[in-house]
Design an enzyme around this catalytic site. Structure first.
Site, PDB file in Angstrom:
ATOM      1  N   GLY A 148       0.833  -1.189   0.000  1.00 35.06           N
ATOM      2  CA  GLY A 148       0.000   0.000   0.000  1.00 35.06           C
ATOM      3  C   GLY A 148       0.870   1.242   0.000  1.00 35.06           C
ATOM      4  O   GLY A 148       2.042   1.212   0.374  1.00 35.06           O
ATOM      5  N   CYS A 149       0.296   2.365  -0.428  1.00 35.75           N
ATOM      6  CA  CYS A 149       1.090   3.598  -0.520  1.00 35.75           C
ATOM      7  C   CYS A 149       1.497   4.116   0.854  1.00 35.75           C
ATOM      8  O   CYS A 149       2.642   4.543   1.059  1.00 35.75           O
ATOM      9  CB  CYS A 149       0.326   4.660  -1.304  1.00 35.75           C
ATOM     10  SG  CYS A 149      -1.369   4.960  -0.737  1.00 35.75           S
ATOM     11  N   TYR A 150       0.582   4.075   1.830  1.00 32.50           N
ATOM     12  CA  TYR A 150       0.956   4.470   3.188  1.00 32.50           C
ATOM     13  C   TYR A 150       2.023   3.544   3.763  1.00 32.50           C
ATOM     14  O   TYR A 150       3.028   4.016   4.329  1.00 32.50           O
ATOM     15  CB  TYR A 150      -0.263   4.482   4.106  1.00 32.50           C
ATOM     16  CG  TYR A 150      -1.146   5.708   4.034  1.00 32.50           C
ATOM     17  CD1 TYR A 150      -0.626   6.997   4.170  1.00 32.50           C
ATOM     18  CD2 TYR A 150      -2.524   5.577   3.865  1.00 32.50           C
ATOM     19  CE1 TYR A 150      -1.443   8.111   4.132  1.00 32.50           C
ATOM     20  CE2 TYR A 150      -3.351   6.688   3.832  1.00 32.50           C
ATOM     21  CZ  TYR A 150      -2.811   7.956   3.960  1.00 32.50           C
ATOM     22  OH  TYR A 150      -3.629   9.069   3.938  1.00 32.50           O
TER      23      TYR A 150
END
Length: 346
Positions: A148-150
């Site tokens: 995921g980007c986070y």
């Protein structure tokens, strides 16, 4: 040698970004481009910035259409990749499948079911090459789960401290701001321009965000023991980008010199991760459209904590760029191939 590549979910932000980067990749040939509700439409009507692919017509996303390619990118909604990946295993066993969704990131089936509410599809090698040992796992892999980007931002920010044994595993606190593209392209009233511009707001507060177990999983692997994370995401009035500020308690006797040395050594040989010179702090603008990550750190001696701020483009290094970087490793290509884009300014 050219590798044929299919991209599903091409009408969305992640799929569009994969295509944007692939058009600059010298060793791939773009094959099938698919979507679900937008099947039959011209790509140029949905992704007008992809000029060289504008006249391509989107096919239906099926295993039959995607099979037979050397590489398939699944840029599908969470929960939608598992079934089609299983069918591709039967139809096209030699194909490298890269899942840009969440379906294959988590090792814990219990955590998956609790945060996503469906059956766990299994765990694939994790596509974040900069983590210790990950390049070895990604080379020659046939299945890759894109982070995921986070989690990409948060893991890169804190992993060096846990790997070096400098940080306590409890009381990790992360607050991260993301542009609205992180929520996808589907129409949502709270993401209208008139709602987002000039305002910031938290969401997923109190441990409810789906990326929390993924962050804990990655930091726990770096630490060699479970790590507890309090993660609060916020929506920022920008289209793309993430700025995460992560803090953790230092172990007794750890000073600022050891802290900085650990981060600089961890990323000294990395092409895409940069520890900035002291006094210079990261901005999301500086990494816009690139596969690069910039970070800065400081020690709060009074509180006994390290503070790390890191910035990346959620659609590039946070999704599509990380996916292509992992693809390059799996195919035996130079890791940086097709990812030489610099940031933009102003």
């Amino acid at each position: 040698m050219s590798h044929t590549v299919a991209v599903s979910g091409a009408s969305g932000y992640a799929g569009g970004e994969v295509l944007r980067l692939l058009t600059a990749h010298p060793q791939v040939e773009i094959g099938a481009i698919t979507a679900h509700s937008n099947a039959g439409e011209r790509l140029g009507a949905l992704q007008p910035h992809l000029h060289s692919l504008a006249d391509r017509v989107l096919s239906e996303t099926t295993a039959e259409v995607l099979s037979g390619h050397d590489v398939v990118f699944l840029a599908l909604p969470h929960g939608a990749s598992g079934a089609i990946a299983a069918e591709l295993e039967e139809r096209s066993p030699g194909t490298l499948v890269i899942d840009a969704g969440a379906d294959h990131r988590l090792e814990s089936a219990e955590a998956w079911e609790r945060f996503y509410g469906s059956g766990h599809a299994g765990t694939w090698p994790y596509g974040l090459p900069e983590l210790p040992g990950q390049r070895r796992r990604l080379r020659d892999a046939s299945r890759i789960a894109v982070p995921g980007c986070y989690p990409t931002t948060c893991l890169l920010a804190l992993a060096p401290g846990f790997t070096a044994g400098l940080l306590e595993p409890e009381d990790v606190v992360i607050v991260a701001a993301s542009g609205s593209s992180g929520a996808g392209k589907a129409l949502k009233p709270h993401l209208l321009g008139s709602e987002v511009m000039g305002s910031m707001s938290p969401y997923g507060v109190g441990g409810g965000h789906r990326h929390t177990p993924e962050i804990e999983q990655g930091l726990g692997q770096a630490a060699g023991q479970p790590v507890t994370v309090s993660f609060t995401p916020t929506l920022a009035p920008m289209s793309r980008g993430i700025l995460a500020t992560a803090t953790a308690r230092l172990r007794p006797g750890v000073d600022a010199g050891r802290v900085r040395s650990a981060w600089e050594q961890a990323y000294a040989a990395e092409t895409f991760v940069h520890v900035l010179p002291e006094g210079q702090w990261p901005t999301t603008q500086s990494v816009l459209g690139s596969n690069h990550v910039v970070m800065q750190l400081a020690v709060d001696a009074h509180a006994g904590r390290v503070i790390v701020s890191a910035a990346l483009d959620n659609l590039t290094k946070g999704t599509a760029g990380g996916a292509i970087q992992s693809m390059n490793l799996a195919l035996g290509l130079a890791e940086q191939t097709g990812l030489n884009q610099q940031g933009t300014a102003p």
